[in-house]
Design a protein around this motif. Structure first.
Motif, PDB file in Angstrom:
ATOM      1  N   SER A  42       2.648  -0.073  37.321  1.00 54.52           N
ATOM      2  CA  SER A  42       3.777  -0.318  36.476  1.00 54.52           C
ATOM      3  C   SER A  42       5.440  -1.284  37.396  1.00 54.52           C
ATOM      4  O   SER A  42       5.764  -0.734  38.436  1.00 54.52           O
ATOM      5  CB  SER A  42       3.931   0.725  35.695  1.00 54.52           C
ATOM      6  N   LYS A  43       5.354  -1.952  37.286  1.00 55.95           N
ATOM      7  CA  LYS A  43       7.232  -2.812  37.599  1.00 55.95           C
ATOM      8  C   LYS A  43       7.623  -2.497  37.006  1.00 55.95           C
ATOM      9  O   LYS A  43       8.874  -1.785  37.571  1.00 55.95           O
ATOM     10  CB  LYS A  43       6.752  -4.066  36.527  1.00 55.95           C
ATOM     11  N   CYS A  44       7.706  -1.361  36.018  1.00 55.02           N
ATOM     12  CA  CYS A  44       9.680  -0.931  35.432  1.00 55.02           C
ATOM     13  C   CYS A  44       9.457   1.025  35.328  1.00 55.02           C
ATOM     14  O   CYS A  44       8.269   1.085  35.547  1.00 55.02           O
ATOM     15  CB  CYS A  44       9.180  -1.355  33.563  1.00 55.02           C
ATOM     16  N   PRO A  45      10.587   1.390  36.601  1.00 49.48           N
ATOM     17  CA  PRO A  45      10.900   2.801  35.913  1.00 49.48           C
ATOM     18  C   PRO A  45      10.228   3.574  34.614  1.00 49.48           C
ATOM     19  O   PRO A  45      11.201   3.254  33.340  1.00 49.48           O
ATOM     20  CB  PRO A  45      11.639   2.925  36.325  1.00 49.48           C
ATOM     21  N   PHE A  84      24.400  -4.581  27.560  1.00 54.03           N
ATOM     22  CA  PHE A  84      23.098  -3.592  26.990  1.00 54.03           C
ATOM     23  C   PHE A  84      21.891  -2.745  27.736  1.00 54.03           C
ATOM     24  O   PHE A  84      21.753  -2.094  28.000  1.00 54.03           O
ATOM     25  CB  PHE A  84      22.598  -3.941  26.179  1.00 54.03           C
ATOM     26  N   CYS A  85      21.756  -4.027  28.868  1.00 53.97           N
ATOM     27  CA  CYS A  85      21.244  -3.661  30.105  1.00 53.97           C
ATOM     28  C   CYS A  85      21.370  -2.940  31.183  1.00 53.97           C
ATOM     29  O   CYS A  85      20.933  -1.821  31.043  1.00 53.97           O
ATOM     30  CB  CYS A  85      20.465  -4.872  31.096  1.00 53.97           C
ATOM     31  N   ASP A  86      22.371  -2.488  31.329  1.00 47.67           N
ATOM     32  CA  ASP A  86      23.608  -2.022  32.186  1.00 47.67           C
ATOM     33  C   ASP A  86      23.956  -0.404  31.820  1.00 47.67           C
ATOM     34  O   ASP A  86      23.015   0.750  32.570  1.00 47.67           O
ATOM     35  CB  ASP A  86      24.656  -2.721  32.427  1.00 47.67           C
ATOM     36  N   SER A  87      23.782  -0.411  30.989  1.00 49.37           N
ATOM     37  CA  SER A  87      24.147   0.714  29.785  1.00 49.37           C
ATOM     38  C   SER A  87      22.672   1.781  29.965  1.00 49.37           C
ATOM     39  O   SER A  87      22.703   2.780  30.347  1.00 49.37           O
ATOM     40  CB  SER A  87      24.732   0.928  28.035  1.00 49.37           C
ATOM     41  N   LYS A  88      21.530   0.824  29.120  1.00 48.49           N
ATOM     42  CA  LYS A  88      20.851   2.032  28.935  1.00 48.49           C
ATOM     43  C   LYS A  88      20.059   1.732  30.324  1.00 48.49           C
ATOM     44  O   LYS A  88      19.392   2.771  30.742  1.00 48.49           O
ATOM     45  CB  LYS A  88      19.182   0.995  28.716  1.00 48.49           C
ATOM     46  N   CYS A  89      19.567   1.057  31.855  1.00 50.07           N
ATOM     47  CA  CYS A  89      19.353   1.329  32.772  1.00 50.07           C
ATOM     48  C   CYS A  89      20.492   2.705  33.687  1.00 50.07           C
ATOM     49  O   CYS A  89      19.723   3.504  34.075  1.00 50.07           O
ATOM     50  CB  CYS A  89      19.506   0.024  33.610  1.00 50.07           C
ATOM     51  N   GLU A 120      19.059   2.261  43.308  1.00 43.97           N
ATOM     52  CA  GLU A 120      19.297   0.945  43.208  1.00 43.97           C
ATOM     53  C   GLU A 120      18.347   0.532  43.248  1.00 43.97           C
ATOM     54  O   GLU A 120      18.522  -0.736  42.523  1.00 43.97           O
ATOM     55  CB  GLU A 120      20.338   0.554  44.751  1.00 43.97           C
ATOM     56  N   ARG A 121      16.974   1.176  43.885  1.00 49.47           N
ATOM     57  CA  ARG A 121      15.956   0.384  43.331  1.00 49.47           C
ATOM     58  C   ARG A 121      15.574   0.438  42.053  1.00 49.47           C
ATOM     59  O   ARG A 121      15.768  -0.628  41.158  1.00 49.47           O
ATOM     60  CB  ARG A 121      14.855   0.560  44.431  1.00 49.47           C
ATOM     61  N   CYS A 122      15.644   1.578  41.184  1.00 50.09           N
ATOM     62  CA  CYS A 122      15.082   1.430  40.119  1.00 50.09           C
ATOM     63  C   CYS A 122      16.103   0.748  39.615  1.00 50.09           C
ATOM     64  O   CYS A 122      15.486   0.455  38.462  1.00 50.09           O
ATOM     65  CB  CYS A 122      15.959   3.142  39.203  1.00 50.09           C
ATOM     66  N   LEU A 123      17.402   0.780  38.943  1.00 52.31           N
ATOM     67  CA  LEU A 123      18.436  -0.210  38.604  1.00 52.31           C
ATOM     68  C   LEU A 123      17.875  -1.786  38.668  1.00 52.31           C
ATOM     69  O   LEU A 123      17.930  -2.144  37.645  1.00 52.31           O
ATOM     70  CB  LEU A 123      19.541  -0.175  38.452  1.00 52.31           C
ATOM     71  N   LYS A 124      17.517  -1.567  39.372  1.00 53.65           N
ATOM     72  CA  LYS A 124      17.787  -3.444  40.161  1.00 53.65           C
ATOM     73  C   LYS A 124      16.413  -3.657  38.933  1.00 53.65           C
ATOM     74  O   LYS A 124      16.158  -4.901  38.628  1.00 53.65           O
ATOM     75  CB  LYS A 124      16.693  -3.891  41.391  1.00 53.65           C
ATOM     76  N   TYR A 125      14.803  -3.297  39.409  1.00 50.36           N
ATOM     77  CA  TYR A 125      13.826  -3.342  38.671  1.00 50.36           C
ATOM     78  C   TYR A 125      13.784  -3.143  36.692  1.00 50.36           C
ATOM     79  O   TYR A 125      13.662  -3.456  36.126  1.00 50.36           O
ATOM     80  CB  TYR A 125      12.064  -2.415  39.333  1.00 50.36           C
ATOM     81  N   CYS A 126      14.624  -1.690  36.441  1.00 52.93           N
ATOM     82  CA  CYS A 126      14.991  -1.824  35.368  1.00 52.93           C
ATOM     83  C   CYS A 126      15.491  -3.022  34.528  1.00 52.93           C
ATOM     84  O   CYS A 126      15.282  -3.534  33.561  1.00 52.93           O
ATOM     85  CB  CYS A 126      15.625  -0.459  35.252  1.00 52.93           C
ATOM     86  N   GLY A 127      16.863  -3.182  35.402  1.00 48.13           N
ATOM     87  CA  GLY A 127      17.694  -4.440  35.384  1.00 48.13           C
ATOM     88  C   GLY A 127      16.376  -5.936  34.973  1.00 48.13           C
ATOM     89  O   GLY A 127      16.051  -6.665  33.287  1.00 48.13           O
ATOM     90  N   ILE A 128      15.693  -6.359  35.540  1.00 48.18           N
ATOM     91  CA  ILE A 128      14.481  -6.804  35.384  1.00 48.18           C
ATOM     92  C   ILE A 128      13.506  -6.856  33.687  1.00 48.18           C
ATOM     93  O   ILE A 128      13.353  -8.098  33.412  1.00 48.18           O
ATOM     94  CB  ILE A 128      13.842  -7.364  36.354  1.00 48.18           C
ATOM     95  N   CYS A 129      13.507  -5.844  33.796  1.00 47.70           N
ATOM     96  CA  CYS A 129      12.018  -5.298  33.011  1.00 47.70           C
ATOM     97  C   CYS A 129      12.918  -5.601  31.577  1.00 47.70           C
ATOM     98  O   CYS A 129      12.950  -6.520  30.565  1.00 47.70           O
ATOM     99  CB  CYS A 129      11.615  -4.301  32.790  1.00 47.70           C
ATOM    100  N   CYS A 130      14.274  -4.986  31.717  1.00 51.00           N
ATOM    101  CA  CYS A 130      15.322  -4.683  30.176  1.00 51.00           C
ATOM    102  C   CYS A 130      16.108  -6.621  29.616  1.00 51.00           C
ATOM    103  O   CYS A 130      15.154  -6.463  28.600  1.00 51.00           O
ATOM    104  CB  CYS A 130      16.601  -4.613  30.595  1.00 51.00           C
TER     105      CYS A 130
END
Length: 89
Positions: A86-89, A30-35, A46-56
Motif C-alpha cells: 500500500s502506498k497510502c498511510p 482539503f488534502c493538508d487538513s485531512k492528512c 513527515e513521511r506520512c504527510l508526504k504520501y498521504c498528500g500524494i494519495c489525496c
C-alpha cells in the motif's frame, strides 16, 4: 470587431485563471487538513504527510481517522508502491 473578440478572450482568461487558482488552493487545503488528521499519530509524521498528500491529490479523498478505514476510499486503498504494498498511510 477583432479587437472586441480579443478583449473578450482576455477577460475570460483572467477570470478562469482566478477560478483555477482558488480551486487549487481549496484542494491543497482539503488534502493538508485531512492528512494532518490522518497522520497525527504516525511515528514518521513527515513521511506520512508526504504520501498521504500524494494519495489525496490522486484520489481526492482520505479515509477518516488515524488508521484503517481505507474501505471508505477505494482509490486510496488500492494505490500500490513499486513493491506491491500500500502506498497510502
Amino acid at each position: 470587431m477583432k479587437s472586441w473578440i480579443g478583449a473578450l478572450l482576455l477577460v475570460a482568461l483572467v477570470l478562469s485563471s482566478g477560478f483555477i487558482e482558488s480551486t487549487i488552493q481549496y484542494k491543497d487545503y482539503f488534502c493538508d487538513s485531512k492528512c494532518e488528521v490522518r497522520c497525527s499519530k504516525a511515528s514518521l509524521k513527515e513521511r506520512c504527510l508526504k504520501y498521504c498528500g500524494i494519495c489525496c491529490e490522486i484520489c481526492r479523498c482520505v479515509p477518516p481517522g488515524t488508521y484503517g478505514n481505507k474501505d471508505a476510499c477505494p482509490c486510496y486503498r488500492d494505490l500500490k508502491n513499486s513493491k506491491g504494498k500500500s502506498k497510502c498511510p
